[in-house]
Each structure stands twice: as C-alpha cells, then as structure tokens.
Design a protein around this motif. Sequence first.
Motif, short mmCIF file in Angstrom:
data_model
loop_
_atom_site.label_atom_id
_atom_site.label_comp_id
_atom_site.label_asym_id
_atom_site.label_seq_id
_atom_site.Cartn_x
_atom_site.Cartn_y
_atom_site.Cartn_z
N UNK A 1 -6.71 12.33 2.60
CA UNK A 1 -8.12 12.29 3.03
C UNK A 1 -9.10 12.07 1.89
N UNK A 2 -8.86 12.71 0.74
CA UNK A 2 -9.77 12.55 -0.39
C UNK A 2 -9.63 11.18 -1.04
N UNK B 1 -0.60 29.04 1.31
CA UNK B 1 0.80 28.82 1.66
C UNK B 1 1.17 27.38 1.94
N UNK B 2 0.30 26.42 1.61
CA UNK B 2 0.59 25.00 1.85
C UNK B 2 1.54 24.48 0.79
N UNK B 3 2.57 23.76 1.21
CA UNK B 3 3.53 23.18 0.29
C UNK B 3 3.07 21.85 -0.25
N UNK B 4 3.86 21.23 -1.13
CA UNK B 4 3.46 19.93 -1.72
C UNK B 4 3.25 18.84 -0.68
N UNK B 5 4.10 18.78 0.34
CA UNK B 5 3.95 17.73 1.36
C UNK B 5 2.68 17.94 2.16
N UNK B 6 2.41 19.20 2.55
CA UNK B 6 1.18 19.48 3.29
C UNK B 6 -0.05 19.19 2.45
N UNK B 7 0.00 19.53 1.17
CA UNK B 7 -1.12 19.24 0.28
C UNK B 7 -1.36 17.74 0.17
N UNK B 8 -0.27 16.97 0.14
CA UNK B 8 -0.40 15.51 0.01
C UNK B 8 -1.09 14.91 1.23
N UNK C 1 -10.37 17.20 -7.39
CA UNK C 1 -10.44 18.48 -8.08
C UNK C 1 -9.18 19.31 -7.84
N UNK C 2 -8.72 19.97 -8.89
CA UNK C 2 -7.51 20.81 -8.80
C UNK C 2 -7.74 22.03 -7.92
N UNK C 3 -9.00 22.44 -7.76
CA UNK C 3 -9.30 23.65 -6.97
C UNK C 3 -8.86 23.52 -5.52
N UNK C 4 -8.89 22.28 -4.98
CA UNK C 4 -8.42 22.09 -3.60
C UNK C 4 -6.94 22.45 -3.48
N UNK C 5 -6.16 22.00 -4.44
CA UNK C 5 -4.72 22.27 -4.40
C UNK C 5 -4.44 23.75 -4.66
N UNK C 6 -5.21 24.37 -5.53
CA UNK C 6 -5.01 25.78 -5.80
C UNK C 6 -5.32 26.63 -4.58
N UNK D 1 0.83 -1.20 0.00
CA UNK D 1 0.00 0.00 0.00
C UNK D 1 0.87 1.26 0.00
N UNK D 2 1.91 1.26 0.83
CA UNK D 2 2.82 2.40 0.88
C UNK D 2 3.50 2.63 -0.47
N UNK D 3 4.03 1.56 -1.06
CA UNK D 3 4.71 1.68 -2.35
C UNK D 3 3.75 2.12 -3.45
N UNK D 4 2.52 1.59 -3.43
CA UNK D 4 1.54 1.95 -4.45
C UNK D 4 1.17 3.43 -4.37
N UNK D 5 0.96 3.92 -3.14
CA UNK D 5 0.62 5.35 -2.98
C UNK D 5 1.79 6.22 -3.39
N UNK D 6 3.00 5.82 -3.02
CA UNK D 6 4.19 6.60 -3.35
C UNK D 6 4.41 6.68 -4.86
N UNK D 7 4.30 5.53 -5.53
CA UNK D 7 4.50 5.52 -6.99
C UNK D 7 3.36 6.24 -7.70
N UNK D 8 2.13 6.08 -7.20
CA UNK D 8 1.00 6.78 -7.81
C UNK D 8 1.17 8.29 -7.70
N UNK D 9 1.69 8.75 -6.56
CA UNK D 9 1.93 10.19 -6.39
C UNK D 9 3.00 10.68 -7.37
N UNK D 10 4.02 9.88 -7.60
CA UNK D 10 5.05 10.25 -8.58
C UNK D 10 4.48 10.27 -9.99
N UNK D 11 3.64 9.27 -10.31
CA UNK D 11 3.05 9.22 -11.64
C UNK D 11 2.02 10.33 -11.86
#
Length: 309
Positions: free
Chosen positions: A222-223, A209-216, A198-203, A99-109
């Motif tokens: 959660x989503x 001021x949230x960085x990539x790690x905080x957004x993740x 949705x991209x609006x959450x990240x925008x 599960x950890x590897x799948x989430x990590x690779x999916x985030x990279x992809x």
Amino acid sequence: MAQKSAVAARAPKKKASSWQKRDWVAAYIFIAPVTLGLLVFYIWPFFQNIWFSFNDVNKFNMSTFVGLENYIKLFSDKEVWKAFGNSLKYVVITVPAGLFLSIFIAALMNAKIRGKSIYRTLYFLPSVTMSAAVAMVWKWIYNEQMGILNTAIKAAGGSGHAWLTSPSTALYCIMLVGLWMTVGYNMIILLAGMQGISVTYYEAAALDGAGPIQQFFKITIPMLTPTIFFVLITSIISGFQVFDTIYMMIGKTNPAYDDTQTVVMLFYRQAFDYGYKGYAAAISLFIFIVIMIVTVIQLIGQKKWVNYD
C-alpha cells in the motif's frame, strides 16, 4: 478584514529591483539551451508529424495534402492490426511479469542479506548496457547452430530449437530479453520507494504480531502504490515503443518477421524502407493516442485506488 484586503488590492505593486532583473536574465539564459532543444527536437517535430499525417510525403519531403486518407488506410490495413496485436501481446505479458519480478527482487534487496551492493549492481547492469550489444549477445545465445542454449540442451540429451526463426517462439524469446534489460532498472526505483517507508510502521506491526508476509502485503505494497504506478506507466509506454532489440535480433528475411513486427517497427519500415512518410506519421500518431489513452486510464485508476484506501 475586508477593508484591509481592499487596501492591499489597491496598493501599487513593487517594481523589481535591478538585482531581481539580473537574476531573471540569468535564469532565462540558463534554461535557454534546454528550451531551444525541446522546441527544435521535440515540439516542432511533433506538430510537423501531425501535419505530415494528413499529407502524402515523398522521399524528398515534398507533401501533397490528402486529408484523412492515411487514417482511413491505417484502420483498414491488416498489417497495422497485426503489428498492434504483437505490441499488445508484448505489453500484456512483459509488464505484469516485469513488475512482479521487480517488486520481488527489490524486496530481497531491501532485506538484511550479505553482499547487497554486489547483487544490486549485477541486476542493474543490463539496464545500462547498450541495447544493440545486448541484442547481439542474446542473438548468439539463441543461435540454432552454435548458440549456448541449444548446445546445453543437446548436451542434456534434448534436441535444439530454432528460437528466433520459429513464429511460435520468436516473440517470447524477445520478451525474455526485454525483461532481462528492464527488471533491474525498475528494481532500483521500487527499492528506493521501499527504503522511503518509515521503519515505525513495521515496528508497530511487529508488536501487533504481524509476520514478514503480512507486513509486506499490508504495509509495503500500500505504501509503495505511487511508485508501482510510476513503474507501471513507464513500462507500458516502453513496451509499446519496443524497437531496437527486435530490429537487431530479427532480420527482414526471418520467417518470424511478421509475427514479431511491432507498431514502431512498422512505422520505421513505412517511413525509411518504403518512403511513405505521411502514412508512417499517421501510424506514429496512432501509437501516441493509444499510449495517452492507457496512461489516462491508469491515472484515473490510481486516484480511485488512493481514495479507496
């Protein structure tokens, strides 16, 4: 309002037109093959298996009712609990790691990198390759005399190891093969879940001021909770049902056979090697009940998690 509802209740129901009846007939015809397949190959064998578990069934399928004798033998059989321990160890290690590897690779992809389609294909290929072919390739990789792994270790100045015949490493080597085969499939499912956010959450988070790690951790995870639970449940079920890779890579004369034998392998051995089909049916129902209990606990946990958030 009450008068209108009473009138509507007394109103006669409209009869189905000839076109509607034809549609119903066509619908039943279309679903008939699938329904018959489920009845013949799934539902009927399931109930037949339950009946067999209360019988002593010989090699000619002649059954003699023995009541709970198979279940009493099951709970007092040390080989069953040894095999169940191996299955549990396989699940406890491979499911969180996968599960950890799948989430990590999916985030990279999911990130903006070059050649994403090529990487996705490479990661997904092992999951669509035949298990027998994968097992044979990895069996040669782990080979003590001619394997690539030992050859590379010896070339680096080390000493080779009996990877598949040593009780201390055989099961872990099979776990690695299992992870290699399943991570790509789970990655595709998680990636689809990530792309549905949705991209609006990240925008909005970036404006705050949230960085990539905080957004993740505050948005993506959660989503992605429903998808994570789906992957978790299917991984646990497939982990308890692991059979083909172990069967192909570990022979019956292997010194590590008892330390890699899972519950499904024990079921196969009792049914087809020894001919104890009634006892094997009891073992299969034991696996089914364990998987159902774990699944129900996960579903209850998912509801609490969602309600908590």
